[in-house]
Design a protein around this motif. Structure first.
Motif, PDB file in Angstrom:
ATOM      1  N   SER A  10      18.354  58.939 -27.013  1.00 42.72           N
ATOM      2  CA  SER A  10      18.993  59.471 -25.851  1.00 42.72           C
ATOM      3  C   SER A  10      20.261  58.944 -25.454  1.00 42.72           C
ATOM      4  CB  SER A  10      18.182  59.231 -24.576  1.00 42.72           C
ATOM      5  OG  SER A  10      16.841  59.717 -24.631  1.00 42.72           O
ATOM      6  N   ARG A  11      20.643  57.502 -25.756  1.00 37.81           N
ATOM      7  CA  ARG A  11      22.033  56.906 -25.646  1.00 37.81           C
ATOM      8  C   ARG A  11      22.701  57.565 -26.915  1.00 37.81           C
ATOM      9  NH1 ARG A  11      24.561  52.469 -27.936  1.00 37.81           N
ATOM     10  NH2 ARG A  11      26.256  51.713 -26.650  1.00 37.81           N
ATOM     11  N   ARG A  12      22.257  57.652 -28.240  1.00 36.56           N
ATOM     12  CA  ARG A  12      22.943  58.198 -29.262  1.00 36.56           C
ATOM     13  C   ARG A  12      23.621  59.625 -28.906  1.00 36.56           C
ATOM     14  NH1 ARG A  12      18.996  57.815 -32.926  1.00 36.56           N
ATOM     15  NH2 ARG A  12      19.369  55.680 -33.369  1.00 36.56           N
ATOM     16  N   PHE A  13      22.770  60.543 -28.540  1.00 36.10           N
ATOM     17  CA  PHE A  13      22.994  61.843 -28.047  1.00 36.10           C
ATOM     18  C   PHE A  13      24.237  62.004 -26.772  1.00 36.10           C
ATOM     19  CE2 PHE A  13      22.827  65.299 -25.271  1.00 36.10           C
ATOM     20  CZ  PHE A  13      22.984  66.434 -25.980  1.00 36.10           C
ATOM     21  N   ARG A  14      24.089  60.757 -26.225  1.00 34.95           N
ATOM     22  CA  ARG A  14      25.128  60.923 -24.949  1.00 34.95           C
ATOM     23  C   ARG A  14      26.619  60.319 -25.836  1.00 34.95           C
ATOM     24  NH1 ARG A  14      20.987  58.741 -21.903  1.00 34.95           N
ATOM     25  NH2 ARG A  14      21.818  56.702 -22.238  1.00 34.95           N
ATOM     26  N   LEU A  15      26.363  59.509 -26.729  1.00 32.63           N
ATOM     27  CA  LEU A  15      27.761  58.971 -27.264  1.00 32.63           C
ATOM     28  C   LEU A  15      28.283  60.076 -28.164  1.00 32.63           C
ATOM     29  CD1 LEU A  15      26.509  55.301 -28.187  1.00 32.63           C
ATOM     30  CD2 LEU A  15      28.223  56.002 -26.496  1.00 32.63           C
ATOM     31  N   TRP A  16      27.411  60.892 -28.853  1.00 31.48           N
ATOM     32  CA  TRP A  16      27.715  61.928 -29.767  1.00 31.48           C
ATOM     33  C   TRP A  16      28.390  62.981 -28.883  1.00 31.48           C
ATOM     34  CZ3 TRP A  16      26.107  67.145 -29.843  1.00 31.48           C
ATOM     35  CH2 TRP A  16      26.778  67.980 -30.860  1.00 31.48           C
ATOM     36  N   PHE A  72      36.064  65.807 -37.225  1.00 31.71           N
ATOM     37  CA  PHE A  72      34.875  66.382 -36.626  1.00 31.71           C
ATOM     38  C   PHE A  72      33.794  66.602 -37.314  1.00 31.71           C
ATOM     39  CE2 PHE A  72      34.141  69.716 -33.076  1.00 31.71           C
ATOM     40  CZ  PHE A  72      33.159  70.131 -33.522  1.00 31.71           C
ATOM     41  N   VAL A  73      33.880  66.792 -38.770  1.00 35.00           N
ATOM     42  CA  VAL A  73      32.755  66.812 -39.510  1.00 35.00           C
ATOM     43  C   VAL A  73      32.170  65.657 -39.908  1.00 35.00           C
ATOM     44  CG1 VAL A  73      32.301  67.714 -41.898  1.00 35.00           C
ATOM     45  CG2 VAL A  73      34.137  69.006 -40.771  1.00 35.00           C
ATOM     46  N   ALA A  74      33.019  64.796 -40.127  1.00 34.37           N
ATOM     47  CA  ALA A  74      32.461  63.431 -40.082  1.00 34.37           C
ATOM     48  C   ALA A  74      31.611  62.785 -38.923  1.00 34.37           C
ATOM     49  CB  ALA A  74      33.554  62.420 -40.372  1.00 34.37           C
ATOM     50  N   HIS A  75      31.854  63.214 -37.561  1.00 33.90           N
ATOM     51  CA  HIS A  75      31.414  62.983 -36.378  1.00 33.90           C
ATOM     52  C   HIS A  75      29.874  63.656 -36.450  1.00 33.90           C
ATOM     53  CE1 HIS A  75      30.867  61.986 -32.321  1.00 33.90           C
ATOM     54  NE2 HIS A  75      30.707  63.190 -31.850  1.00 33.90           N
ATOM     55  N   TYR A  84      26.053  61.897 -36.891  1.00 31.65           N
ATOM     56  CA  TYR A  84      24.987  62.180 -36.107  1.00 31.65           C
ATOM     57  C   TYR A  84      23.789  62.435 -36.554  1.00 31.65           C
ATOM     58  CZ  TYR A  84      22.396  63.646 -31.961  1.00 31.65           C
ATOM     59  OH  TYR A  84      21.565  63.855 -30.966  1.00 31.65           O
ATOM     60  N   CYS A  85      23.790  63.566 -37.658  1.00 26.73           N
ATOM     61  CA  CYS A  85      22.812  63.953 -38.576  1.00 26.73           C
ATOM     62  C   CYS A  85      22.061  62.744 -39.219  1.00 26.73           C
ATOM     63  CB  CYS A  85      23.275  64.954 -39.433  1.00 26.73           C
ATOM     64  SG  CYS A  85      23.738  66.585 -38.612  1.00 26.73           S
ATOM     65  N   ALA A  86      22.938  61.786 -39.789  1.00 24.97           N
ATOM     66  CA  ALA A  86      22.507  60.817 -40.544  1.00 24.97           C
ATOM     67  C   ALA A  86      21.528  59.907 -39.615  1.00 24.97           C
ATOM     68  CB  ALA A  86      23.302  59.750 -41.287  1.00 24.97           C
ATOM     69  N   GLY A 117       9.043  66.053 -39.917  1.00 19.36           N
ATOM     70  CA  GLY A 117      10.117  65.358 -40.351  1.00 19.36           C
ATOM     71  C   GLY A 117      11.113  65.827 -41.560  1.00 19.36           C
ATOM     72  N   GLY A 118      10.416  66.236 -42.572  1.00 18.41           N
ATOM     73  CA  GLY A 118      11.041  66.908 -43.812  1.00 18.41           C
ATOM     74  C   GLY A 118      11.701  68.226 -43.220  1.00 18.41           C
ATOM     75  N   VAL A 119      11.116  69.243 -42.699  1.00 17.02           N
ATOM     76  CA  VAL A 119      11.950  70.351 -42.158  1.00 17.02           C
ATOM     77  C   VAL A 119      13.030  70.049 -41.230  1.00 17.02           C
ATOM     78  CG1 VAL A 119      11.557  72.500 -40.996  1.00 17.02           C
ATOM     79  CG2 VAL A 119       9.691  71.596 -42.267  1.00 17.02           C
ATOM     80  N   LEU A 120      12.725  69.261 -40.284  1.00 12.16           N
ATOM     81  CA  LEU A 120      14.069  69.051 -39.472  1.00 12.16           C
ATOM     82  C   LEU A 120      15.049  68.410 -40.276  1.00 12.16           C
ATOM     83  CD1 LEU A 120      12.320  67.303 -36.274  1.00 12.16           C
ATOM     84  CD2 LEU A 120      12.749  70.031 -36.793  1.00 12.16           C
ATOM     85  N   GLY A 121      14.759  67.634 -41.166  1.00 15.85           N
ATOM     86  CA  GLY A 121      15.992  66.785 -42.099  1.00 15.85           C
ATOM     87  C   GLY A 121      16.492  68.112 -42.745  1.00 15.85           C
ATOM     88  N   ARG A 122      15.879  69.152 -43.381  1.00 14.65           N
ATOM     89  CA  ARG A 122      16.564  69.905 -44.063  1.00 14.65           C
ATOM     90  C   ARG A 122      17.432  71.105 -42.999  1.00 14.65           C
ATOM     91  NH1 ARG A 122      12.122  69.123 -47.061  1.00 14.65           N
ATOM     92  NH2 ARG A 122      10.675  70.674 -46.153  1.00 14.65           N
ATOM     93  N   ALA A 123      16.670  71.129 -42.081  1.00 10.99           N
ATOM     94  CA  ALA A 123      17.351  71.663 -40.850  1.00 10.99           C
ATOM     95  C   ALA A 123      18.935  71.175 -40.549  1.00 10.99           C
ATOM     96  CB  ALA A 123      16.793  72.226 -39.519  1.00 10.99           C
ATOM     97  N   ASP A 124      18.990  69.832 -40.479  1.00  9.49           N
ATOM     98  CA  ASP A 124      20.224  69.185 -40.121  1.00  9.49           C
ATOM     99  C   ASP A 124      20.953  69.334 -41.333  1.00  9.49           C
ATOM    100  OD1 ASP A 124      19.950  68.531 -37.396  1.00  9.49           O
ATOM    101  OD2 ASP A 124      19.256  66.250 -38.006  1.00  9.49           O
ATOM    102  N   ALA A 125      20.675  69.374 -42.537  1.00 13.04           N
ATOM    103  CA  ALA A 125      21.380  69.373 -43.842  1.00 13.04           C
ATOM    104  C   ALA A 125      22.145  70.678 -43.674  1.00 13.04           C
ATOM    105  CB  ALA A 125      20.448  69.063 -44.898  1.00 13.04           C
ATOM    106  N   LEU A 126      21.406  71.805 -43.369  1.00 12.92           N
ATOM    107  CA  LEU A 126      21.924  73.133 -43.305  1.00 12.92           C
ATOM    108  C   LEU A 126      22.890  73.248 -42.445  1.00 12.92           C
ATOM    109  CD1 LEU A 126      21.590  76.054 -44.292  1.00 12.92           C
ATOM    110  CD2 LEU A 126      19.755  76.480 -42.659  1.00 12.92           C
TER     111      LEU A 126
END
Length: 225
Positions: free
Chosen positions: A7-13, A44-47, A51-53, A172-181
């Protein structure tokens, strides 16, 4: 503890997103130096990439349920724990169309603005290709998540016993690929556009993300959330 950290990571992002939006908007309309804009677009892209990582280490159950988000965000804006990649392409078309209409008289006179409403035929062709590819990849991920939820692909053992560990791993695998997309779609769109155009698209994307957040919080307060 893990939920608190996520939750803290999301707020910082989100805080970083607000800052980047301000910097991009200021640079786009006051500076317009391509090198400066390109650097800000890269930030922006790096940010988003960082977060995805970081999300990759979050328990898939928490990531999918996203308790740090408001019900409005989860219900109206989320697809596989985040925004739909095709939403970015639709936003690009919408922003471009709106700008194009506003400056059509100038364009007819041969005056080019260089903004997101001034896309070349080659850019439009590449955006169309990006949309087709992204739709296909989205559909494939949606089908894969449906198979997991239906208990296919070996996550349900003999006697209809659910292998919880296997289910969570597959999610987890599907969500990881969704973030990658999501990340890949942003990168592809930025590559197609000129720095000023990319800046305008990313500001619009940040407006959408932040707008959903603010509306969701206000809606929750007004409905006892």
């Amino acid at each position: 503890m893990e939920l608190e950290a996520a939750s803290r990571r999301f707020r910082l992002w989100l805080r970083g997103l607000r800052s980047l939006r301000r910097d991009l908007r200021t640079a786009r309309w006051s500076d317009d130096d391509p090198a400066h804009l390109a650097a800000l677009v890269g930030r922006f892209v790096a940010h988003l990439e960082s977060y995805c990582a970081a999300r990759a280490g979050v328990d898939p159950v928490w990531a999918l349920s996203a308790p740090w988000a408001s019900p409005v965000e989860r219900g109206a804006a989320h697809w596989l724990a985040g925004w739909r990649p095709t939403t970015l392409v639709h936003l690009l078309y919408t922003e471009s169309g709106s700008r194009f209409e506003a400056q059509l008289p100038d364009l007819l006179l041969g005056v080019r603005s260089g903004n997101i409403g001034d896309l070349t035929p080659a850019q439009l062709a590449r955006i169309d290709d990006l949309q087709r590819r992204t739709v296909a990849e989205e559909d494939a991920l949606s089908r894969e998540m449906a198979r997991v939820q239906e208990g296919a692909d070996g996550v349900v053992g003999a006697g209809a016993e659910v292998d919880v560990g296997a289910v969570v791993a597959r999610v987890g695998g599907v969500l990881g690929r969704a973030d990658a997309l999501r990340l890949r779609t942003v990168k592809r769109a930025v590559e197609i556009l000129e720095p000023a155009q990319a800046a305008e698209l990313l500001v619009a994307a940040a407006d959408m993300e932040i707008g959903f957040r603010e509306f969701g919080l206000k809606y929750g307060l007004g409905h006892g959330g």
